[in-house]
Design a protein around this motif. Structure first.
Motif, PDB file in Angstrom:
ATOM      1  N   SER A  61       0.831  -1.207   0.000  1.00 25.26           N
ATOM      2  CA  SER A  61       0.000   0.000   0.000  1.00 25.26           C
ATOM      3  C   SER A  61       0.862   1.253   0.000  1.00 25.26           C
ATOM      4  O   SER A  61       0.579   2.232  -0.708  1.00 25.26           O
ATOM      5  N   ASP A  62       1.930   1.219   0.820  1.00 31.80           N
ATOM      6  CA  ASP A  62       2.806   2.389   0.881  1.00 31.80           C
ATOM      7  C   ASP A  62       3.456   2.659  -0.482  1.00 31.80           C
ATOM      8  O   ASP A  62       3.531   3.805  -0.952  1.00 31.80           O
ATOM      9  N   PHE A  63       3.946   1.583  -1.100  1.00 37.88           N
ATOM     10  CA  PHE A  63       4.598   1.771  -2.401  1.00 37.88           C
ATOM     11  C   PHE A  63       3.587   2.233  -3.459  1.00 37.88           C
ATOM     12  O   PHE A  63       3.876   3.118  -4.268  1.00 37.88           O
ATOM     13  N   SER A  64       2.398   1.640  -3.434  1.00 37.41           N
ATOM     14  CA  SER A  64       1.380   2.032  -4.413  1.00 37.41           C
ATOM     15  C   SER A  64       1.017   3.496  -4.273  1.00 37.41           C
ATOM     16  O   SER A  64       0.869   4.229  -5.253  1.00 37.41           O
ATOM     17  N   ALA A  65       0.887   3.933  -3.010  1.00 37.87           N
ATOM     18  CA  ALA A  65       0.547   5.342  -2.782  1.00 37.87           C
ATOM     19  C   ALA A  65       1.632   6.273  -3.285  1.00 37.87           C
ATOM     20  O   ALA A  65       1.357   7.389  -3.746  1.00 37.87           O
ATOM     21  N   SER A  66       2.879   5.791  -3.265  1.00 39.85           N
ATOM     22  CA  SER A  66       3.993   6.651  -3.673  1.00 39.85           C
ATOM     23  C   SER A  66       4.081   6.827  -5.193  1.00 39.85           C
ATOM     24  O   SER A  66       4.651   7.803  -5.678  1.00 39.85           O
TER      25      SER A  66
END
Length: 897
Positions: free
Chosen positions: A260-265
């Motif tokens: 999720s963190d990577f996708s948001a970035s």
């Protein structure tokens, strides 16, 4: 019975003609439809109706109905509305006929008031009320903005008026009827009218065409940002998939938090996507472990599931699954966790295609599990492989990007200037989305193709009503109205010309005769003037020859200082008088086009130095120094008229000395090479004299003009010199310019263009002081001259050269002399009694025993025609009276050397 058949036939012919002309006019229909400025059928129908009556209207009525049923826009209306429109279409013709019968029958074509009344009543007035009724019915039936309806109705009215005003009269002029009294030459008037209406139609077509092209260009330009942003969106989505694949390959065990963190970035907020997802390949043996992982990460308790007609159910057992493990953002997409896409009935084909082709594949438009009531969901799958060996790879899973096509395209649309167009995107069968206001029958449409992952998407743009309203071109109708008015005036003018043709022809014939007579008188006057100038020039030059000749002889023979001073003054005055005579004659030749230039080799540097030597003594008398700045490239041999070059320079330099009290006069010269072996010669003559007022500078090169009238009284001159200089420069492909201020001197800059040539090898100085008199010994010269004083002058000048001569008083006497004598050279005058010089020269040149004797023309007046006649006889050397001994020496030396 025969009469009835004739009417039926007439109605049928009217029907056919009307139908065909409507099809022609329909080609130029407005983009909105319903009307056209180019509508020739209105004038044709009116003309035939006025001549042949009711059957024409019946045929036109039924033709109109048929045309309406064949037109897409009109056919969509109820039948009774089409009947109303058809009645309105023929009503104007009936109104036109009734008004013409009441107010203007017959029309007298020779009266402007009758013509104007006929055209206004049968055209604009008769068509106005039906046009208003058409507007009202059209507004009732069609959902268009009022300004569009008004423009359509006005265009219809203008088109019908133009046609009725121009075409109907043509039919009346060419047929027998009760409305127009035939005038003379009706075909001329008819042809003129056709040309004018064709010109009006051409103007309108040009205006409409260019406006249409410009609007089409504007429309395409408005859609360009949408195309660019759509392409950018697909690139960003591809980049997101590539980024996810990279992360998965590096860390196959990443947690939902990490995903999720990577996708948001990597998500771009400008691109509205539903989710980014990871779908690992799960073998059946690892299904339980995978489902436990979903529970442990609080993602789903339902395990791997599949979509059926009854909803989501646990997936049936199979060798492997491709379930959705991670989705980001999770909150709005949790319902899709665990869904096995390899068993999804709508997208599994795309999934397997992505795996097989090892590329990103876009699915058809489908309802998303997260939102089953909406069919605009689109998913792009991209496979992730592990490279087991150089030739084998193993499927790890899939990454996906999920978006709703309508939201994505709506966002792109809103981010552009979207008020001018609507769009439709289509990629494959049934995969189409269009904006709500998209109209398939809009005025402007264009389609572009865009790569959409593994598909080619076609984006079709259609113009909006707002954009189409910009096609309203009132200026075009105004132009047509003005053109129509001008055209009517032209047609009336032609009628008047035709009506009064006979009297006009007589007047033209009388005027032509007067002009011919005047031209004959002017030609005779011009010949008389030229003859007078030639005679007066001859009469001036003959006594001047004696004055200048005897003065030169006396200067050589007289030794007394006082007498020499007097002779010097006589010589100076004679030179001035000779210059005046030459200027007047040159001006006359220039004006009549008789001045011709010689073409001989000369050196401008040597010519300039000779001019300076001629005027140097005059300059020294006024304490003026003549300074030169001659560029090295000025020493060049050119092919041209050295005498005229010297004449230009002599005029400018003598003026500079004349109008300068003291100081210096500068001559600055150079040449510049140009194409075709030509040289541009530039010469500047600058003085610090009285200067010239700017107000009169532009008149200075006109004949008989000087800066002020007082200049003539103070300095002398005829005012012809600079005019001649100007014309000589022009004849030599050049020009002259002046720069001057009162009290600050003047600068005359002239340039001419001449070809370069080989150097001329001649003696450096041909004056009698350097030529050996021995060269002229034993030279026998025959002088043919009728004037006794000129005989003495020539004899004395020849005696100075120690040349003996005999005299003949006319051409006949010269021929008698030649019967017994054979001189070395003949000096031949032209104007003599009994036999002139040309007649005698022709006889000599035709005589085998005499033709070898060189003949030199010695005359007071040698014009272009004289030179032409002399050239035909092989005579090319001339000595103009008055002459100096040096000129005579130069010519004689040419033959003895």
């Amino acid at each position: 019975m025969v009469c009835a058949l004739k009417r039926i036939l007439l109605a049928f012919i009217a029907f056919v003609i009307h139908f065909l002309l409507v099809q022609l006019g329909s080609v130029f229909t407005l983009p909105f439809g319903y009307a056209s400025v180019i509508w020739p059928i209105a004038g044709v129908t009116l003309g035939f109706y006025l001549v042949y009556g009711l059957p024409v209207l019946i045929g036109a009525f039924f033709s109109t109905l048929l045309c309406y049923f064949l037109d897409d826009k009109m056919a969509a209306m109820p039948t009774y509305i089409l009947v109303i429109f058809a009645f309105l279409n023929i009503a104007k013709f009936y109104i036109s006929r009734k008004l013409a019968e009441r107010y203007i029958q017959p029309v007298r074509v020779h009266l402007p008031t009758d013509i104007i009344k006929f055209l206004v009543i049968t055209g604009p007035i008769a068509a106005f009320l039906p046009a208003v009724a058409f507007l009202a019915v059209l507004a009732w039936q069609v959902n268009l903005h009022f300004d569009v309806l008004l423009f359509i109705s006005t265009t219809k009215w203008v088109g019908e008026v133009v046609s009725m005003v121009f075409i109907a009269p043509i039919i009346l002029f060419l047929t027998t009827n009760t409305y127009v009294k035939k005038g003379k030459r009706p075909l001329t008037a008819a042809l003129t009218t056709l040309i004018i209406i064709a010109a009006i139609y051409a103007i309108y077509i040009s205006l409409s065409h260019f406006q249409q092209l410009e609007r089409e260009r504007q429309f395409k330009a408005a859609t360009q940002p949408f195309i660019e942003r759509t392409y950018l969106a697909t690139e960003i989505l591809s980049a997101n998939l590539k980024s996810l694949k990279g992360v998965i390959k590096v860390n196959k065990d990443l947690s939902i938090m990490q995903f999720s963190d990577f996708s948001a970035s990597i998500v771009n907020e400008d691109i509205k996507i539903r989710a980014l997802g990871w779908l690992p390949k799960i073998d059946d043996a690892n299904r339980a472990q995978f489902e436990d992982s979903l529970v442990k990460q609080s993602l789903s308790k339902e395990g791997i599931k599949q979509l059926t007609s009854s909803g989501l159910v646990p997936a049936a057992q199979k060798p492997y699954y491709l379930p959705i493990m991670y989705l980001s953002p999770l909150a709005v997409n949790r319902a899709a966790i665990g869904l096995d896409v390899s068993s999804h009935p709508l997208i599994k084909t795309s999934v397997f295609k992505a795996i097989e082709k090892k590329q990103s594949v876009i699915t058809p438009m489908v309802p998303l599990v997260q939102q089953m009531d909406k069919f605009t969901g689109v998913i792009v799958y991209s496979p992730v492989f592990d490279e087991v060996s150089a030739t084998h790879s193993r499927l790890v899973g899939l990454v996906e990007v999920v978006f709703e096509l309508d939201k994505l395209l709506y966002n792109v649309h809103q981010s552009t200037e979207h008020k001018d167009y609507n769009f439709k995107l289509s990629y494959g069968e049934s995969n189409t989305y269009q904006s709500p206001s998209f109209n398939e029958i809009s005025v402007f449409k264009h389609t572009v193709t865009l790569a959409l992952f593994d598909k080619n998407a076609a984006i079709t743009f259609a113009s909006t009503n707002g954009f189409e309203r910009r096609l309203i071109h009132w200026q075009g109708l105004v132009v047509i109205g003005i053109s129509c008015f001008i055209g009517v005036m032209c047609v009336m003018f032609v009628f008047f010309i035709v009506t009064y043709n006979t009297s006009l022809k007589k007047k033209v014939a009388d005027k032509t005769k007067q002009l011919v007579d005047q031209n004959i008188e002017l030609t005779a006057a011009n010949k008389a003037k030229n003859l007078f100038l030639a005679n007066i020039s001859h009469e001036y030059r003959t006594p001047l020859n004696a004055i200048i000749g005897f003065t030169e002889i006396a200067q050589r023979e007289v030794k007394e200082p006082v007498a020499l001073e007097y002779l010097t003054q006589i010589q100076a005055s004679s030179d001035i008088l000779l210059k005046i005579v030459n200027d007047v004659l040159d001006t006359s030749k220039i004006q009549s086009g008789e001045l011709t230039l010689e073409s001989r080799a000369f050196n401008p540097t040597l010519a300039t130095q000779q001019v300076i030597e001629m005027l140097n003594e005059k300059a020294l008398e006024k304490n003026i120094v003549i300074r030169t700045e001659l560029a090295p490239n000025f020493f060049v041999w050119l092919l041209g008229d050295e005498t005229r070059f010297k004449q230009i320079l002599l005029n400018l330099l003598s003026n500079a000395i004349k109008f300068t009290k003291n100081g210096e006069v500068l001559i600055k010269a150079s040449t510049k090479a140009c194409e075709n072996e030509m040289r541009i010669i530039t010469v500047l003559v600058k003085d610090n004299g009285i200067g010239i007022d700017k107000a009169v500078q532009k008149l200075l090169f006109h004949p008989f003009t000087q800066a002020e009238h007082s200049t003539t009284r103070k300095y002398g001159g005829t005012g012809l010199g600079l005019s001649i200089v100007k014309q000589l420069c022009v004849l030599m492909n050049g020009d002259i310019k002046l720069k001057s201020n009162i009290g600050q001197g003047s600068e005359f800059l002239f340039n001419i263009q001449l070809p370069i040539t080989e150097p001329l090898t001649t003696p450096e100085n041909t004056s009698i002081t350097t030529i050996h008199r021995a060269a002229f010994k034993n030279l026998k010269v025959l002088v043919v001259e009728d004037n006794r004083i000129n005989q003495i002058v020539v004899k004395k000048q020849l005696a100075t050269l120690e040349v003996t001569c005999d005299i003949a008083n006319d051409g006949q006497e010269a021929l008698t002399y030649l019967e017994n004598h054979c001189p070395d050279i003949i000096l031949m005058d032209l104007q003599m009694p009994y036999m002139d010089g040309f007649t005698a020269s022709k006889i000599i040149k035709n005589d085998e025993q005499l033709k070898h004797i060189p003949i030199i023309i010695l005359s007071a007046s040698v014009g272009a025609e004289d030179k032409r006649q002399a050239a035909e006889l092989g005579i090319y050397d001339f000595i103009n009276k008055p002459f100096k001994c040096e000129e005579l020496t130069e010519i004689l030396y040419k033959y003895v050397s």
